[in-house]
Design a protein around this motif. Structure first.
Motif, PDB file in Angstrom:
ATOM      1  N   ALA A 158       0.848  -1.190   0.000  1.00 19.15           N
ATOM      2  CA  ALA A 158       0.000   0.000   0.000  1.00 19.15           C
ATOM      3  C   ALA A 158       0.884   1.242   0.000  1.00 19.15           C
ATOM      4  O   ALA A 158       2.017   1.203   0.485  1.00 19.15           O
ATOM      5  CB  ALA A 158      -0.900   0.003   1.233  1.00 19.15           C
ATOM      6  N   PRO A 159       0.388   2.344  -0.540  1.00 20.02           N
ATOM      7  CA  PRO A 159       1.171   3.580  -0.493  1.00 20.02           C
ATOM      8  C   PRO A 159       1.195   4.142   0.927  1.00 20.02           C
ATOM      9  O   PRO A 159       0.350   3.814   1.755  1.00 20.02           O
ATOM     10  CB  PRO A 159       0.399   4.509  -1.433  1.00 20.02           C
ATOM     11  CG  PRO A 159      -1.006   4.026  -1.341  1.00 20.02           C
ATOM     12  CD  PRO A 159      -0.916   2.537  -1.180  1.00 20.02           C
ATOM     13  N   VAL A 160       2.160   5.001   1.186  1.00 24.10           N
ATOM     14  CA  VAL A 160       2.225   5.700   2.471  1.00 24.10           C
ATOM     15  C   VAL A 160       1.168   6.805   2.493  1.00 24.10           C
ATOM     16  O   VAL A 160       0.479   7.002   3.480  1.00 24.10           O
ATOM     17  CB  VAL A 160       3.641   6.294   2.696  1.00 24.10           C
ATOM     18  CG1 VAL A 160       3.693   7.138   3.956  1.00 24.10           C
ATOM     19  CG2 VAL A 160       4.685   5.182   2.742  1.00 24.10           C
ATOM     20  N   ILE A 161       1.031   7.501   1.371  1.00 27.92           N
ATOM     21  CA  ILE A 161       0.094   8.620   1.240  1.00 27.92           C
ATOM     22  C   ILE A 161      -1.159   8.118   0.522  1.00 27.92           C
ATOM     23  O   ILE A 161      -1.049   7.523  -0.551  1.00 27.92           O
ATOM     24  CB  ILE A 161       0.730   9.781   0.421  1.00 27.92           C
ATOM     25  CG1 ILE A 161       2.116  10.161   0.965  1.00 27.92           C
ATOM     26  CG2 ILE A 161      -0.211  10.983   0.360  1.00 27.92           C
ATOM     27  CD1 ILE A 161       2.134  10.666   2.375  1.00 27.92           C
ATOM     28  N   PRO A 162      -2.359   8.362   1.068  1.00 28.63           N
ATOM     29  CA  PRO A 162      -3.585   7.890   0.412  1.00 28.63           C
ATOM     30  C   PRO A 162      -3.817   8.555  -0.947  1.00 28.63           C
ATOM     31  O   PRO A 162      -3.345   9.663  -1.210  1.00 28.63           O
ATOM     32  CB  PRO A 162      -4.700   8.284   1.384  1.00 28.63           C
ATOM     33  CG  PRO A 162      -4.043   8.760   2.625  1.00 28.63           C
ATOM     34  CD  PRO A 162      -2.609   9.045   2.322  1.00 28.63           C
ATOM     35  N   LEU A 163      -4.580   7.874  -1.794  1.00 30.92           N
ATOM     36  CA  LEU A 163      -4.844   8.325  -3.162  1.00 30.92           C
ATOM     37  C   LEU A 163      -5.336   9.770  -3.225  1.00 30.92           C
ATOM     38  O   LEU A 163      -4.815  10.569  -4.004  1.00 30.92           O
ATOM     39  CB  LEU A 163      -5.861   7.401  -3.837  1.00 30.92           C
ATOM     40  CG  LEU A 163      -6.304   7.819  -5.251  1.00 30.92           C
ATOM     41  CD1 LEU A 163      -5.133   7.806  -6.220  1.00 30.92           C
ATOM     42  CD2 LEU A 163      -7.423   6.913  -5.734  1.00 30.92           C
ATOM     43  N   ALA A 164      -6.326  10.126  -2.448  1.00 35.62           N
ATOM     44  CA  ALA A 164      -6.894  11.485  -2.522  1.00 35.62           C
ATOM     45  C   ALA A 164      -5.824  12.546  -2.269  1.00 35.62           C
ATOM     46  O   ALA A 164      -5.798  13.584  -2.944  1.00 35.62           O
ATOM     47  CB  ALA A 164      -8.045  11.631  -1.528  1.00 35.62           C
ATOM     48  N   GLU A 165      -4.931  12.287  -1.333  1.00 40.98           N
ATOM     49  CA  GLU A 165      -3.875  13.260  -1.028  1.00 40.98           C
ATOM     50  C   GLU A 165      -2.824  13.300  -2.135  1.00 40.98           C
ATOM     51  O   GLU A 165      -2.338  14.373  -2.498  1.00 40.98           O
ATOM     52  CB  GLU A 165      -3.228  12.932   0.315  1.00 40.98           C
ATOM     53  CG  GLU A 165      -4.181  13.126   1.485  1.00 40.98           C
ATOM     54  CD  GLU A 165      -3.554  12.758   2.818  1.00 40.98           C
ATOM     55  OE1 GLU A 165      -2.302  12.718   2.919  1.00 40.98           O
ATOM     56  OE2 GLU A 165      -4.328  12.521   3.769  1.00 40.98           O
ATOM     57  N   ARG A 166      -2.478  12.130  -2.689  1.00 42.20           N
ATOM     58  CA  ARG A 166      -1.511  12.104  -3.796  1.00 42.20           C
ATOM     59  C   ARG A 166      -2.074  12.847  -5.003  1.00 42.20           C
ATOM     60  O   ARG A 166      -1.366  13.608  -5.677  1.00 42.20           O
ATOM     61  CB  ARG A 166      -1.148  10.665  -4.160  1.00 42.20           C
ATOM     62  CG  ARG A 166      -0.332   9.979  -3.071  1.00 42.20           C
ATOM     63  CD  ARG A 166       0.092   8.565  -3.415  1.00 42.20           C
ATOM     64  NE  ARG A 166      -1.024   7.634  -3.287  1.00 42.20           N
ATOM     65  CZ  ARG A 166      -1.453   6.820  -4.239  1.00 42.20           C
ATOM     66  NH1 ARG A 166      -0.857   6.792  -5.420  1.00 42.20           N
ATOM     67  NH2 ARG A 166      -2.465   6.005  -4.023  1.00 42.20           N
ATOM     68  N   MET A 167      -3.370  12.654  -5.263  1.00 40.53           N
ATOM     69  CA  MET A 167      -4.005  13.362  -6.389  1.00 40.53           C
ATOM     70  C   MET A 167      -4.006  14.866  -6.155  1.00 40.53           C
ATOM     71  O   MET A 167      -3.768  15.637  -7.084  1.00 40.53           O
ATOM     72  CB  MET A 167      -5.424  12.835  -6.596  1.00 40.53           C
ATOM     73  CG  MET A 167      -5.447  11.433  -7.181  1.00 40.53           C
ATOM     74  SD  MET A 167      -7.111  10.814  -7.460  1.00 40.53           S
ATOM     75  CE  MET A 167      -7.609  11.855  -8.844  1.00 40.53           C
ATOM     76  N   GLU A 168      -4.254  15.282  -4.940  1.00 38.04           N
ATOM     77  CA  GLU A 168      -4.278  16.717  -4.622  1.00 38.04           C
ATOM     78  C   GLU A 168      -2.893  17.339  -4.820  1.00 38.04           C
ATOM     79  O   GLU A 168      -2.765  18.447  -5.351  1.00 38.04           O
ATOM     80  CB  GLU A 168      -4.769  16.925  -3.195  1.00 38.04           C
ATOM     81  CG  GLU A 168      -4.997  18.361  -2.826  1.00 38.04           C
ATOM     82  CD  GLU A 168      -6.127  19.034  -3.592  1.00 38.04           C
ATOM     83  OE1 GLU A 168      -6.158  20.280  -3.589  1.00 38.04           O
ATOM     84  OE2 GLU A 168      -6.969  18.339  -4.196  1.00 38.04           O
ATOM     85  N   ILE A 169      -1.861  16.638  -4.407  1.00 37.86           N
ATOM     86  CA  ILE A 169      -0.489  17.136  -4.600  1.00 37.86           C
ATOM     87  C   ILE A 169      -0.201  17.313  -6.089  1.00 37.86           C
ATOM     88  O   ILE A 169       0.233  18.383  -6.530  1.00 37.86           O
ATOM     89  CB  ILE A 169       0.536  16.172  -3.957  1.00 37.86           C
ATOM     90  CG1 ILE A 169       0.423  16.227  -2.431  1.00 37.86           C
ATOM     91  CG2 ILE A 169       1.959  16.493  -4.423  1.00 37.86           C
ATOM     92  CD1 ILE A 169       1.132  15.083  -1.713  1.00 37.86           C
ATOM     93  N   VAL A 170      -0.455  16.277  -6.869  1.00 37.73           N
ATOM     94  CA  VAL A 170      -0.149  16.312  -8.306  1.00 37.73           C
ATOM     95  C   VAL A 170      -1.029  17.332  -9.021  1.00 37.73           C
ATOM     96  O   VAL A 170      -0.565  18.068  -9.902  1.00 37.73           O
ATOM     97  CB  VAL A 170      -0.285  14.898  -8.914  1.00 37.73           C
ATOM     98  CG1 VAL A 170      -0.146  14.936 -10.419  1.00 37.73           C
ATOM     99  CG2 VAL A 170       0.749  13.960  -8.307  1.00 37.73           C
ATOM    100  N   ARG A 171      -2.290  17.407  -8.665  1.00 31.86           N
ATOM    101  CA  ARG A 171      -3.232  18.342  -9.294  1.00 31.86           C
ATOM    102  C   ARG A 171      -2.761  19.792  -9.153  1.00 31.86           C
ATOM    103  O   ARG A 171      -3.061  20.628  -9.994  1.00 31.86           O
ATOM    104  CB  ARG A 171      -4.614  18.177  -8.645  1.00 31.86           C
ATOM    105  CG  ARG A 171      -5.667  19.141  -9.155  1.00 31.86           C
ATOM    106  CD  ARG A 171      -7.011  18.950  -8.455  1.00 31.86           C
ATOM    107  NE  ARG A 171      -7.621  17.696  -8.905  1.00 31.86           N
ATOM    108  CZ  ARG A 171      -7.847  16.641  -8.131  1.00 31.86           C
ATOM    109  NH1 ARG A 171      -7.540  16.662  -6.852  1.00 31.86           N
ATOM    110  NH2 ARG A 171      -8.391  15.552  -8.633  1.00 31.86           N
ATOM    111  N   ASN A 172      -2.039  20.090  -8.105  1.00 32.31           N
ATOM    112  CA  ASN A 172      -1.637  21.464  -7.845  1.00 32.31           C
ATOM    113  C   ASN A 172      -0.310  21.865  -8.467  1.00 32.31           C
ATOM    114  O   ASN A 172       0.172  22.975  -8.227  1.00 32.31           O
ATOM    115  CB  ASN A 172      -1.651  21.723  -6.331  1.00 32.31           C
ATOM    116  CG  ASN A 172      -3.052  22.009  -5.867  1.00 32.31           C
ATOM    117  OD1 ASN A 172      -3.578  23.093  -6.090  1.00 32.31           O
ATOM    118  ND2 ASN A 172      -3.703  21.009  -5.277  1.00 32.31           N
TER     119      ASN A 172
END
Length: 151
Positions: free
Chosen positions: A50-64
């Protein structure tokens, strides 16, 4: 003039300079960049962890990131299935995939639908694997320098 849509899939877990480099290079080689963020479930299925950072947070980082135009949650293991739902002209990967079984299969599969596979230099100074190892050492109470991590 034809608009080139690029797709840059990745876990983007423990976001670091290698991820930034890949996405920045990808944006320079297309008109519209979609970052595919691999879901937690797909990471468990394909990498066994599993990732350390959840999907929603990883998407938010990349989206910005200013050079990322769109973000897609990658929830299927087959990149061709992703292509069918997202639609892109070129897929970007780190050159650590070049010449590997996975890379050759990716090239073959995408050649059949007219999608180019383009590789960018892998950033060897930092990787998610190295960061995960350093976190494990810290969690176990050892100093990273003694464990050969964080040099």
């Amino acid at each position: 003039m034809t608009r080139v849509v690029g797709y840059a899939p990745g876990a983007y877990d423990l976001f670091h300079i290698g991820h930034l480099n890949l996405l920045r290079h990808a944006a320079e080689h297309c008109d519209h960049l979609i970052a595919g963020v691999v879901s937690d479930e797909m990471l468990l299925l394909t990498k066994g962890r599993a990732p350390v950072i959840p999907l929603a947070e990883r998407m938010e980082i990349v989206r910005n990131l200013r050079f990322v135009d769109d973000v897609h949650a990658e929830v299927v293991p087959d990149k061709l299935d992703t292509w069918r739902s997202v639609g892109f002209d070129v897929i970007f990967k780190g050159d650590d995939w070049r010449g590997t079984e996975k890379g050759i299969r990716l090239e073959r599969d995408f050649a059949s639908v007219g999608v180019e596979v383009r590789y960018f230099p892998y950033t060897v100074t930092t990787s998610s694997t190295q960061l995960r190892r350093a976190l494990a050492v810290l969690e176990n109470g050892a100093r990273p320098e003694r464990a050969g991590v964080g040099r």
